[in-house]
Design a protein around this motif. Structure first.
Motif, PDB file in Angstrom:
ATOM      1  N   CYS A  49       0.857  -1.183   0.000  1.00 28.40           N
ATOM      2  CA  CYS A  49       0.000   0.000   0.000  1.00 28.40           C
ATOM      3  C   CYS A  49       0.902   1.244   0.000  1.00 28.40           C
ATOM      4  O   CYS A  49       1.950   1.254   0.639  1.00 28.40           O
ATOM      5  CB  CYS A  49      -0.879  -0.011   1.254  1.00 28.40           C
ATOM      6  N   ASN A  51      -0.303   4.372   0.796  1.00 21.64           N
ATOM      7  CA  ASN A  51      -0.911   5.401   1.648  1.00 21.64           C
ATOM      8  C   ASN A  51      -1.317   6.635   0.844  1.00 21.64           C
ATOM      9  O   ASN A  51      -1.200   7.763   1.313  1.00 21.64           O
ATOM     10  CB  ASN A  51       0.072   5.791   2.785  1.00 21.64           C
ATOM     11  N   CYS A  52      -1.776   6.433  -0.388  1.00 24.18           N
ATOM     12  CA  CYS A  52      -2.218   7.570  -1.206  1.00 24.18           C
ATOM     13  C   CYS A  52      -3.626   8.007  -0.810  1.00 24.18           C
ATOM     14  O   CYS A  52      -4.049   9.114  -1.110  1.00 24.18           O
ATOM     15  CB  CYS A  52      -2.172   7.217  -2.687  1.00 24.18           C
ATOM     16  N   MET A  53      -4.373   7.118  -0.163  1.00 27.55           N
ATOM     17  CA  MET A  53      -5.723   7.374   0.342  1.00 27.55           C
ATOM     18  C   MET A  53      -6.761   7.580  -0.758  1.00 27.55           C
ATOM     19  O   MET A  53      -7.853   8.090  -0.488  1.00 27.55           O
ATOM     20  CB  MET A  53      -5.741   8.557   1.337  1.00 27.55           C
ATOM     21  N   CYS A  55      -8.400   5.213  -2.067  1.00 29.22           N
ATOM     22  CA  CYS A  55      -9.503   4.314  -1.681  1.00 29.22           C
ATOM     23  C   CYS A  55     -10.334   4.934  -0.563  1.00 29.22           C
ATOM     24  O   CYS A  55     -11.559   4.983  -0.637  1.00 29.22           O
ATOM     25  CB  CYS A  55      -8.955   2.943  -1.275  1.00 29.22           C
ATOM     26  N   ARG A  56      -9.665   5.447   0.454  1.00 28.68           N
ATOM     27  CA  ARG A  56     -10.407   6.019   1.594  1.00 28.68           C
ATOM     28  C   ARG A  56     -11.277   7.192   1.162  1.00 28.68           C
ATOM     29  O   ARG A  56     -12.375   7.391   1.671  1.00 28.68           O
ATOM     30  CB  ARG A  56      -9.419   6.486   2.675  1.00 28.68           C
ATOM     31  N   ASP A  57     -10.774   7.963   0.194  1.00 25.58           N
ATOM     32  CA  ASP A  57     -11.487   9.173  -0.214  1.00 25.58           C
ATOM     33  C   ASP A  57     -12.443   8.931  -1.382  1.00 25.58           C
ATOM     34  O   ASP A  57     -13.082   9.856  -1.863  1.00 25.58           O
ATOM     35  CB  ASP A  57     -10.472  10.277  -0.577  1.00 25.58           C
ATOM     36  N   CYS A  67      -8.503   1.225  -6.086  1.00 30.87           N
ATOM     37  CA  CYS A  67      -7.089   1.200  -5.682  1.00 30.87           C
ATOM     38  C   CYS A  67      -6.281   1.566  -6.915  1.00 30.87           C
ATOM     39  O   CYS A  67      -6.500   1.013  -8.004  1.00 30.87           O
ATOM     40  CB  CYS A  67      -6.687  -0.182  -5.166  1.00 30.87           C
ATOM     41  N   PHE A 110      -9.225   0.126   2.944  1.00 26.37           N
ATOM     42  CA  PHE A 110     -10.268   1.084   2.542  1.00 26.37           C
ATOM     43  C   PHE A 110     -10.826   0.819   1.145  1.00 26.37           C
ATOM     44  O   PHE A 110     -11.630   1.612   0.654  1.00 26.37           O
ATOM     45  CB  PHE A 110      -9.768   2.518   2.676  1.00 26.37           C
ATOM     46  N   PRO A 115     -14.431   5.103   5.721  1.00 25.09           N
ATOM     47  CA  PRO A 115     -14.110   5.681   7.029  1.00 25.09           C
ATOM     48  C   PRO A 115     -15.375   6.056   7.779  1.00 25.09           C
ATOM     49  O   PRO A 115     -16.293   6.635   7.200  1.00 25.09           O
ATOM     50  CB  PRO A 115     -13.266   6.909   6.680  1.00 25.09           C
ATOM     51  N   GLY A 122     -13.131   8.101  10.973  1.00 23.81           N
ATOM     52  CA  GLY A 122     -11.955   7.482  10.368  1.00 23.81           C
ATOM     53  C   GLY A 122     -11.861   5.983  10.569  1.00 23.81           C
ATOM     54  O   GLY A 122     -11.087   5.310   9.891  1.00 23.81           O
TER      55      GLY A 122
END
Ligand SMILES: Cc1cc2nc3c(=O)[nH]c(=O)nc-3n(C[C@H](O)[C@H](O)[C@H](O)COP(=O)(O)O)c2cc1C
Length: 200
Positions: A49, A51-53, A55-57, A67, A110, A115, A122
């Protein structure tokens, strides 16, 4: 019923691989109409991973987030998403799951979870609403079952992975301890029963 097995040992044909196969056999014995697929992580190209985020965003209403990494996880995501039940197998090395399994879980986080909002801001909660089930198989070289509580931090991670990402309830686990002394055969019947339990 669609069952997906995740085999996270570095070694094929050894403890976890053998016991996951026995669990798959148990599911098919109890439910001959089930479909099964085994994902052997060591055979896959799975990057860390970043950690570009992204997916989370991504849009929280999407069942699977995007992804950005174009590797074998892109084909694994829909397979995991289509499953009704999971068999998860990892050795315990120095108290934890393999780095292979942890890398895989981080890549799922994510994509399968969104989140949470206040007061759980989160915190991952499953994107999917379909309820699933899971069982897990863990092994150690020398630590026997009676010492499990002292040196098994893998099971809590698997439980969390199931609950917060896959929307799956971890029904039961098999701790195949001290396999260097006991050998894999000692646990094959228990693995078969675990598979039966998953589809009952
Ligand atoms: C880096 C590493 C650390 C390990 N640490 C432990 C340990 O602390 N205690 C233990 O009983 N076995 C330990 N083992 C042994 C593995 O748990 C054991 O070989 C594995 O469960 C067998 O699974 P496999 O046959 O599918 O590879 C370790 C193995 C490796 C490679």
């Amino acid at each position: 019923m669609n069952i997906v097995a995740i085999m996270a040992s570095y070694r094929k044909g050894r403890t976890i691989d053998t016991l996951v196969d026995r669990a798959i056999a148990g599911t098919l014995a109890a439910n001959p109409g089930a479909t099964t697929e085994k994902i052997t992580l060591i055979d896959k190209h799975i990057e860390y991973c970043r950690n570009c985020m992204a997916c989370r965003d991504d849009d929280p209403s999407k069942p699977l987030a995007r992804c950005v990494i174009q590797d074998d996880m892109q084909a694994i995501y829909p397979v995991l998403d289509a499953a009704d039940a999971y068999i998860i197998g990892t050795p315990i090395n120095m108290g934890n799951e393999t780095a292979l399994f942890k890398t895989f879980v981080e890549r799922c986080c994510f994509v399968f979870a969104k989140p949470g909002t206040f007061p759980m801001k989160g915190v991952p909660t499953p994107r999917g609403t379909r309820k699933r089930r899971a069982v897990a198989i863990l092994s150690t070289g020398v630590v026997p079952p009676w010492m499990r509580l002292l040196c098994d931090d893998a099971t809590p991670l698997i439980k969390d992975f199931c609950k917060t990402m896959l929307n799956a309830r971890l029904l039961d686990t098999l701790y195949a301890g001290a396999i260097e002394k006991r050998t894999v055969d000692y646990y094959t019947q228990a693995a078969f029963q675990l598979g039966r339990e998953l589809v009952r």
